[in-house]
Motif scaffolding. Structure first.
Motif, short mmCIF file in Angstrom:
data_model
loop_
_atom_site.label_atom_id
_atom_site.label_comp_id
_atom_site.label_asym_id
_atom_site.label_seq_id
_atom_site.Cartn_x
_atom_site.Cartn_y
_atom_site.Cartn_z
N GLY A 164 15.14 3.06 -12.25
CA GLY A 164 13.95 2.79 -11.45
C GLY A 164 13.88 1.37 -10.94
N ALA A 165 13.03 1.18 -9.95
CA ALA A 165 12.94 -0.13 -9.30
C ALA A 165 12.24 -1.16 -10.19
CB ALA A 165 12.20 0.00 -7.98
N LYS A 166 11.38 -0.70 -11.09
CA LYS A 166 10.68 -1.68 -11.94
C LYS A 166 11.68 -2.37 -12.86
CE LYS A 166 6.39 -1.63 -14.40
NZ LYS A 166 5.58 -1.00 -15.43
N TYR A 203 2.62 -6.26 -5.69
CA TYR A 203 3.00 -5.60 -6.94
C TYR A 203 3.17 -6.67 -8.03
CZ TYR A 203 6.11 -2.47 -9.70
OH TYR A 203 6.70 -1.69 -10.66
N CYS A 217 7.95 -7.13 0.03
CA CYS A 217 7.69 -5.74 -0.33
C CYS A 217 7.15 -5.05 0.91
CB CYS A 217 6.67 -5.69 -1.47
SG CYS A 217 6.20 -4.02 -1.95
N ASN A 228 2.90 -2.78 -1.35
CA ASN A 228 1.94 -2.38 -2.36
C ASN A 228 1.21 -3.65 -2.76
OD1 ASN A 228 0.51 -1.42 -4.51
ND2 ASN A 228 2.25 -1.18 -5.87
N ASP A 259 11.87 -5.18 -1.71
CA ASP A 259 11.46 -3.97 -2.41
C ASP A 259 11.08 -2.91 -1.38
OD1 ASP A 259 10.21 -2.00 -3.92
OD2 ASP A 259 9.24 -3.41 -5.28
N ALA A 290 10.52 0.35 -2.10
CA ALA A 290 10.11 1.54 -2.86
C ALA A 290 9.30 2.54 -2.03
CB ALA A 290 9.31 1.12 -4.10
N TYR A 291 8.65 2.04 -0.96
CA TYR A 291 7.79 2.93 -0.15
C TYR A 291 8.38 3.21 1.22
CZ TYR A 291 4.48 2.08 -3.86
OH TYR A 291 3.89 2.02 -5.10
N SER A 326 13.80 3.31 -4.82
CA SER A 326 13.43 4.20 -5.93
C SER A 326 13.24 5.63 -5.45
CB SER A 326 12.12 3.67 -6.51
OG SER A 326 11.58 4.58 -7.41
N SER A 350 11.04 7.34 -7.04
CA SER A 350 9.72 7.63 -7.60
C SER A 350 8.74 8.15 -6.57
CB SER A 350 9.14 6.36 -8.24
OG SER A 350 9.74 6.14 -9.48
N LYS A 351 8.60 7.40 -5.47
CA LYS A 351 7.60 7.78 -4.48
C LYS A 351 8.22 8.73 -3.45
CE LYS A 351 5.59 4.98 -6.99
NZ LYS A 351 4.50 4.07 -7.22
N ARG A 375 12.59 9.26 -13.57
CA ARG A 375 13.21 7.93 -13.58
C ARG A 375 14.57 7.87 -12.90
NH1 ARG A 375 9.82 5.43 -13.00
NH2 ARG A 375 11.03 3.57 -13.40
N1 PLP Z 1 8.08 -1.43 -6.51
C1 PLP Z 1 6.84 -1.24 -6.08
C2 PLP Z 1 6.34 -2.02 -4.93
C3 PLP Z 1 6.00 -0.31 -6.73
O1 PLP Z 1 4.75 -0.15 -6.31
C4 PLP Z 1 6.52 0.41 -7.82
C5 PLP Z 1 5.69 1.39 -8.56
O2 PLP Z 1 4.55 1.61 -8.35
C6 PLP Z 1 7.81 0.16 -8.23
C7 PLP Z 1 8.57 -0.76 -7.55
C8 PLP Z 1 8.37 0.85 -9.44
O3 PLP Z 1 9.12 1.92 -9.12
P1 PLP Z 1 9.92 2.76 -10.23
O4 PLP Z 1 9.06 3.92 -10.59
O5 PLP Z 1 11.17 3.12 -9.54
O6 PLP Z 1 10.17 1.87 -11.40
#
Ligand code: PLP
Length: 393
Positions: free
Chosen positions: A105-107, A130, A171, A175, A203, A205-206, A233, A235-236, A244
């Protein structure tokens, strides 16, 4: 032993635990109330059938001697890296599979990537954003400067000669504000980073929520391979928040003082990470199949419709907002001059709608509030109904 004293400088609890505490306390006192959660940015639709099918097949493979898999490549299986490579190629971006690193995951990658940089490097972070970028750097003891993301600049801060740093976070779509950089704007950032020998941590992720011609990858911009790392990621994009899987792209060209960041990241990952489970990677690869892609687009369309409903509700209430177009987040200005937490408490107490206080994303977030389109349709419709009844003038 001396502990890492930098941890004294991070806020003790994470934003979402504070929200959960408040909601739980409210529910303990008012057990009969139904709370509608549009706070945390978690998805609600189940995994796509193509993903589930691929994961089931992978489970069966793991149960047979001939197809069982033990440790996999730390960087990710070739089949998934090739699928990601093809996904970028469809957008005109050429990557080598050696530049793609699959992760959980990106986190994690946001925090782990900092292993590549000396602690003496200065860091530039948008405010609001974020919170993980700030916290991970505070934990490492780095000096952070903030670039102001405000209503005036459309929540998209641009390079400023007075604000230089070695590591720059971007980002987009953002977010929490939902603002997304155009390619022309990103080109300015890329030029700025190259001129200052800085690295951009981008980032994305979106990215799957981009509907106009905003950038979906920083590598769509010329020169980005010389200065940027991209974190992304599933995730979204595909509802993998609980499953994950994510990936990070580190281009070959990133060489600082003779040291290749790509090689360092490979070294780091092979040393400290043993890869994402085969089953999950099989599921992730299914996201890029024809059936998977179609099912994922249907899910994204569902969330986009939620975003439209929330945006229309804000319009009716006469509340100013951004986002919702290239992003699942609606970023609104709290009415009547309320602070973010005052508005949070007000919504919770009066109509049991839970959002995220903007101040949790940085100082500039004060007076703002984030609502997410990731809820179910029923929750979104009911929350809009309650908000209209409470906030419409
Ligand atoms: N980056 C941003 C900007 C996010 O908002 C989020 C999760 O909300 C993530 C990364 C984390 O993503 P992941 O679920 O892949 O860890």
């Amino acid at each position: 032993m001396k502990p890492n004293y930098n941890y004294k400088n991070v806020a003790e609890t994470y934003l979402f635990s504070n929200i959960a505490k408040k909601v739980n306390a409210y529910l303990a006192e008012n057990p009969e109330k139904s709370v509608l959660r549009l706070g945390i940015g978690d998805v609600t639709l189940p995994l796509a059938p193509a993903v589930i099918e691929a994961m089931h097949e992978a489970v069966d493979e793991m149960g047979k001697k001939e197809t069982f898999k033990g440790y996999g490549p730390e960087q990710g299986y070739a089949f998934l890296r090739e699928s990601i490579q093809a996904y970028y190629a469809r957008r005109g971006v050429t990557l080598s599979t050696d530049e793609i690193f699959v992760s959980d995951g990106a986190k994690s990658d946001c925090g782990n990537i900092l292993d590549l940089f000396g602690t003496e490097n200065s860091v530039l972070v948008p405010d609001p954003v974020y919170p993980v970028y700030v916290d991970t750097n505070v934990m490492a003891g780095r000096k952070i400067s903030y670039m102001q993301a405000t209503k005036e600049n459309g929540f998209l801060p641009m390079p400023d000669e007075a604000l230089k740093a070695d590591i720059i976070y971007l980002c987009s779509p953002n977010n929490p504000t939902g603002a997304a950089y155009s390619k022309a704007q990103l080109k300015e950032w890329v030029d700025f980073a190259i001129a200052n020998n800085a690295v951009i941590l981008y980032d994305a992720a979106y990215e799957c929520f981009v509907t106009d011609d905003a950038a979906r990858s920083i590598f769509e911009v010329e020169g980005a391979r010389k200065c940027a790392i991209e974190l992304c990621s599933f995730s979204k994009t595909a509802g993998f928040t609980g499953t994950r899987c994510g990936y990070t792209v580190v281009p070959e060209e990133l060489v600082f003082d003779g040291m290749s960041l790509r090689k360092m990241w490979l070294r780091r990952q092979t040393t400290k990470f043993n890869g994402v489970s085969y089953i999950v990677q099989k599921g992730a690869a299914a996201v890029f199949t024809e059936a998977g892609e179609k099912q994922i687009q249907d899910n994204l369309a569902y969330y986009r419709e939620n975003a439209k409903l929330i945006a229309a509700c804000m319009d009716e209430c006469g509340i100013a907002y951004t986002g919702g177009k290239n992003s699942p987040y609606i970023w609104l200005q709290c009415p009547s001059g309320m602070t973010s937490w005052e508005f949070f408490d007000y919504l919770l107490k009066e109509i049991q709608v839970v959002g995220t206080p903007g101040s949790g994303f940085g100082r500039n977030g004060e007076g703002f509030f984030r609502l997410t389109a990731f809820g179910s349709r029923e929750t979104t419709i009911e929350a809009c109904k309650r908000m209209k009844a409470l906030l419409k003038k």
